[in-house]
Design a protein around this motif. Structure first.
Motif, PDB file in Angstrom:
ATOM      1  N   ARG A  42       0.975  -1.253   0.082  1.00  0.00           N
ATOM      2  CA  ARG A  42       0.042   0.082   0.004  1.00  0.00           C
ATOM      3  C   ARG A  42       0.920   1.484   0.027  1.00  0.00           C
ATOM      4  NH1 ARG A  42      -4.064  -3.291   2.797  1.00  0.00           N
ATOM      5  NH2 ARG A  42      -2.735  -3.048   4.665  1.00  0.00           N
ATOM      6  N   SER A  43       2.065   1.248   0.811  1.00  0.00           N
ATOM      7  CA  SER A  43       2.823   2.467   0.777  1.00  0.00           C
ATOM      8  C   SER A  43       3.516   2.417  -0.669  1.00  0.00           C
ATOM      9  CB  SER A  43       3.874   2.228   1.709  1.00  0.00           C
ATOM     10  OG  SER A  43       3.543   2.670   3.079  1.00  0.00           O
ATOM     11  N   LEU A  44       3.855   1.512  -1.299  1.00  0.00           N
ATOM     12  CA  LEU A  44       4.430   1.419  -2.767  1.00  0.00           C
ATOM     13  C   LEU A  44       3.475   2.159  -3.622  1.00  0.00           C
ATOM     14  CD1 LEU A  44       6.609   1.042  -4.644  1.00  0.00           C
ATOM     15  CD2 LEU A  44       5.936  -1.410  -4.561  1.00  0.00           C
ATOM     16  N   GLN A  45       1.901   1.834  -3.516  1.00  0.00           N
ATOM     17  CA  GLN A  45       1.114   2.618  -4.037  1.00  0.00           C
ATOM     18  C   GLN A  45       0.926   3.940  -3.935  1.00  0.00           C
ATOM     19  OE1 GLN A  45      -0.028   0.666  -6.782  1.00  0.00           O
ATOM     20  NE2 GLN A  45       1.148  -0.894  -6.182  1.00  0.00           N
ATOM     21  N   GLY A  46       1.338   4.280  -2.925  1.00  0.00           N
ATOM     22  CA  GLY A  46       1.252   5.686  -2.450  1.00  0.00           C
ATOM     23  C   GLY A  46       0.531   6.018  -1.091  1.00  0.00           C
ATOM     24  N   ALA A  47      -0.231   5.086  -0.526  1.00  0.00           N
ATOM     25  CA  ALA A  47      -1.111   5.370   0.423  1.00  0.00           C
ATOM     26  C   ALA A  47      -0.410   6.149   1.537  1.00  0.00           C
ATOM     27  CB  ALA A  47      -1.552   4.012   1.258  1.00  0.00           C
ATOM     28  N   PHE A  48       0.827   6.109   1.747  1.00  0.00           N
ATOM     29  CA  PHE A  48       1.252   6.637   2.881  1.00  0.00           C
ATOM     30  C   PHE A  48       1.669   8.282   2.360  1.00  0.00           C
ATOM     31  CE2 PHE A  48       5.405   7.423   5.588  1.00  0.00           C
ATOM     32  CZ  PHE A  48       4.824   7.970   6.683  1.00  0.00           C
ATOM     33  N   SER A  49       2.409   8.179   1.199  1.00  0.00           N
ATOM     34  CA  SER A  49       2.797   9.534   0.460  1.00  0.00           C
ATOM     35  C   SER A  49       1.380  10.279   0.306  1.00  0.00           C
ATOM     36  CB  SER A  49       3.304   9.283  -0.868  1.00  0.00           C
ATOM     37  OG  SER A  49       4.298   8.393  -0.728  1.00  0.00           O
ATOM     38  N   ARG A  50       0.417   9.822   0.090  1.00  0.00           N
ATOM     39  CA  ARG A  50      -0.789  10.688  -0.148  1.00  0.00           C
ATOM     40  C   ARG A  50      -1.259  11.355   1.055  1.00  0.00           C
ATOM     41  NH1 ARG A  50      -2.356   7.013  -3.882  1.00  0.00           N
ATOM     42  NH2 ARG A  50      -3.496   5.497  -2.302  1.00  0.00           N
ATOM     43  N   SER A 104      -6.998  -4.942  13.784  1.00  0.00           N
ATOM     44  CA  SER A 104      -7.994  -4.544  12.857  1.00  0.00           C
ATOM     45  C   SER A 104      -7.615  -3.211  12.292  1.00  0.00           C
ATOM     46  CB  SER A 104      -9.502  -4.190  13.756  1.00  0.00           C
ATOM     47  OG  SER A 104      -9.047  -3.370  14.862  1.00  0.00           O
ATOM     48  N   ALA A 105      -6.577  -2.398  12.949  1.00  0.00           N
ATOM     49  CA  ALA A 105      -6.112  -1.273  12.345  1.00  0.00           C
ATOM     50  C   ALA A 105      -5.515  -1.651  10.951  1.00  0.00           C
ATOM     51  CB  ALA A 105      -5.350  -0.379  13.255  1.00  0.00           C
ATOM     52  N   GLY A 106      -4.775  -3.006  11.045  1.00  0.00           N
ATOM     53  CA  GLY A 106      -4.045  -3.668  10.177  1.00  0.00           C
ATOM     54  C   GLY A 106      -3.158  -2.887   9.172  1.00  0.00           C
ATOM     55  N   GLY A 107      -2.633  -1.851   9.935  1.00  0.00           N
ATOM     56  CA  GLY A 107      -1.444  -1.303   9.196  1.00  0.00           C
ATOM     57  C   GLY A 107      -1.742  -0.976   7.980  1.00  0.00           C
ATOM     58  N   SER A 108      -2.320   0.304   7.557  1.00  0.00           N
ATOM     59  CA  SER A 108      -2.801   0.713   6.279  1.00  0.00           C
ATOM     60  C   SER A 108      -1.771   1.031   5.569  1.00  0.00           C
ATOM     61  CB  SER A 108      -3.993   1.847   6.592  1.00  0.00           C
ATOM     62  OG  SER A 108      -3.094   2.810   7.299  1.00  0.00           O
ATOM     63  N   PHE A 109      -0.670   1.376   6.190  1.00  0.00           N
ATOM     64  CA  PHE A 109       0.601   1.670   5.077  1.00  0.00           C
ATOM     65  C   PHE A 109       2.122   1.248   5.930  1.00  0.00           C
ATOM     66  CE2 PHE A 109      -1.142   5.866   6.375  1.00  0.00           C
ATOM     67  CZ  PHE A 109       0.026   6.187   7.385  1.00  0.00           C
ATOM     68  N   SER A 110       2.769   1.189   5.262  1.00  0.00           N
ATOM     69  CA  SER A 110       4.177   0.662   6.094  1.00  0.00           C
ATOM     70  C   SER A 110       4.872   2.033   6.371  1.00  0.00           C
ATOM     71  CB  SER A 110       5.009  -0.181   5.064  1.00  0.00           C
ATOM     72  OG  SER A 110       5.479   0.476   4.148  1.00  0.00           O
ATOM     73  N   ALA A 111       5.645   1.993   7.493  1.00  0.00           N
ATOM     74  CA  ALA A 111       6.451   3.276   7.585  1.00  0.00           C
ATOM     75  C   ALA A 111       7.732   2.858   8.287  1.00  0.00           C
ATOM     76  CB  ALA A 111       5.604   4.296   8.540  1.00  0.00           C
ATOM     77  N   ARG A 112       8.593   3.799   8.357  1.00  0.00           N
ATOM     78  CA  ARG A 112       9.988   3.329   8.871  1.00  0.00           C
ATOM     79  C   ARG A 112      10.416   4.325  10.347  1.00  0.00           C
ATOM     80  NH1 ARG A 112      14.545   2.466   4.469  1.00  0.00           N
ATOM     81  NH2 ARG A 112      13.620   0.711   3.734  1.00  0.00           N
ATOM     82  N   ARG A 113      11.165   3.949  10.848  1.00  0.00           N
ATOM     83  CA  ARG A 113      11.574   4.954  11.987  1.00  0.00           C
ATOM     84  C   ARG A 113      11.927   6.282  11.722  1.00  0.00           C
ATOM     85  NH1 ARG A 113      13.170   2.526  17.359  1.00  0.00           N
ATOM     86  NH2 ARG A 113      12.351   0.291  16.070  1.00  0.00           N
TER      87      ARG A 113
END
Ligand code: GDP
Length: 459
Positions: free
Chosen positions: A150-158, A386-395
């Motif tokens: 999802r992060s690669l698809q841009g979920a976090f960036s958005r 349930s929050a399921g980690g909608s996107f990945s992130a780093r420290r």
């Protein structure tokens, strides 16, 4: 054969598939000479986005392998440059021969992460997306892989872009109020700016919460199991791991005293360190084990101090084990005391609190109370399935988000206390900068070097 290298600008090549043997192995080329080098090896012209069956040969006409060649012209490729993929047979020697011939023809071996770096520099991906590629490849659980995708698809960036847009709007507003103080409405005094700052803060905290979960999915929880010999540490480790059908990689202990195991609880990766029995010892090897045990504990997210709950001194045993705790690690140690062997002590499985201390009664042998421990560990890390980690992130992302939140809070304080528009404007600028570092809108060579050098070669 023409000397392609004399024409070459900066074309990179690498084996893109994992080392070892497989049905297919891929050598990838990117740069202005990729097509010419590819055509040199294939002995024929390559048309864009066509699968060409080719005999790959060296400059002397010697057959190296046969397979498929694909050509993706710039800018419609992964890196944004001309890219050629040579798909040969997946053996290390064959792929090495192909790679060497690429070098003879003028390509240079790619550095780790250089394809992704070029994709970033050519605006095909932002930095958070490029990092998500490495995280996807390195994922140890299904949930981690999904969130990285999802992060690669841009979920976090958005989410970050939306924050940046909100900060930008606010900055425009504040700077206008500073530049045109004679305007009829005093933006700063009428509460609208304060309202927007508060809304932005809530938005930022929401992203931070999700990013913490995303980062936990990637990096996992570090758990140290400590306690006296025979308290049941190994049994507890087995009970935790046993239920988990997907033990990722059991790694041999690096010392005879420290054993590491990687498991997961409902998708949360857990890195478990089983330490040497904690006690004073004259034995030099054992002392070294104990020193390492303390070292591991200093960096743990949680320490499980296992006590034999059936022994008469169970209640004082944990205190007796920690006389040196404060001086070694400070008082803020995240410890959960495990009263093991509940089947023998006859106590009911339970989570008990004594002041700041948490005690869990359980039996590693029968498994009674293990579910309480698992829930407790998830709770400690704020992990929710349930929050399921909608996107990945780093420290790195968390730190930037936390920094942005700090500047925002400081700006708000300046506004509340002094109505100071200039100071708020400066804090908003810093907040903006911190957010910009996440997607790479603001980045330094040093940061890019650090990020991409940790990638694998060929990515
Ligand atoms: P360690 O030295 O701390 O790693 O302890 P072990 O896991 O090797 O356990 C020591 C002994 O206690 C073994 O004989 C285990 O079978 C036993 N043991 C561990 N946990 C339990 C438990 O919950 N109940 C009972 N009855 N025995 C246990």
């Amino acid at each position: 054969m023409s000397n392609l290298s004399s024409l070459d600008g900066d074309t990179i090549a690498a084996i893109a598939t994992a080392p070892g043997r497989g049905g297919v192995g891929i050598v990838r080329l990117s740069g202005p000479r990729a097509r010419a080098i590819g055509e040199h090896l294939c002995g024929k012209g390559l048309t864009p986005r066509h699968a060409h069956f080719c005999h790959f040969s060296d400059g002397g006409g010697q057959l190296l392998d046969s397979g498929i060649a694909l050509y993706f012209p710039a800018p419609n490729s992964f890196t944004g440059e001309d890219v050629v993929e040579l798909q040969g047979h997946g053996g290390p020697v064959i792929l090495d021969l192909l790679l060497r011939e690429c070098a003879v023809a003028g390509a240079r071996n790619a550095r780790p992460g250089e394809f992704s770096e070029r994709a970033f520099l050519n605006d095909k991906l932002d930095l958070a997306q490029a990092e998500a590629i490495a995280d996807l490849i390195n994922s140890t659980t299904e949930q981690a892989a999904r969130s990285a995708t999802r992060s690669l698809q841009g979920a976090f960036s958005r989410e970050i872009d939306e924050l940046v847009a909100a900060v930008t709007r606010l900055r425009v507003y504040v700077e206008a109020a500073i530049d045109f103080p004679e305007e009829e409405i005093d933006f700063l005094a009428d509460g609208k700016v304060a309202e927007q700052v508060t809304a932005l803060e809530a938005q930022l905290q929401g992203v931070l919460r999700q990013a913490r979960q995303g980062s936990l999915l990637q990096e996992g929880m570090k758990l140290v199991i400590a306690g006296r010999p025979n308290a049941g540490k190994s049994s507890l480790l087995n009970a935790l791991a046993g239920q988990d059908t997907a033990i990722v990689t059991p790694i041999e202990g690096t010392t005879r005293d420290v054993l590491r195991e990687h498991i997961q609880i409902d998708g949360m990766p857990l890195h478990i360190v089983d330490t040497a029995g904690l006690r004073e010892s004259a034995d030099a090897v054992e002392q070294e084990g104990i020193r390492r045990a303390w070292q591991e504990m200093a960096s743990a997210d949680r320490i499980l101090l296992v006590v034999d709950g059936s022994s008469p001194d169970a209640d004082t045993a944990s205190a007796a084990l920690w006389p040196e705790k404060d001086e070694r690690l400070g008082a803020e140690l995240p410890v959960t005391v495990i009263h093991n062997k509940a089947d023998l002590s006859g106590r009911e499985p339970a989570v008990l609190r004594q002041g700041d201390d948490v005690i869990i009664e359980l039996s590693a042998l029968t498994g009674a109370g293990m579910d309480l421990l698992r829930e407790h560990l998830k709770q400690c890390m704020g992990y929710s399935e349930s929050a399921g980690g909608s996107f990945s992130a780093r420290r790195r992302h968390l730190e930037a988000l936390e920094e942005a939140a700090r500047f925002l809070a400081a700006g708000q304080a300046q506004l509340d206390e002094a109505g100071a528009g200039e100071l708020l404007a400066e804090d908003l600028r810093q907040c903006h900068n911190a957010l910009g570092r996440i997607t790479g809108a603001i980045s330094s060579d040093e940061l890019l070097g650090e990020i991409f050098s940790s990638f694998c070669i060929g990515k």
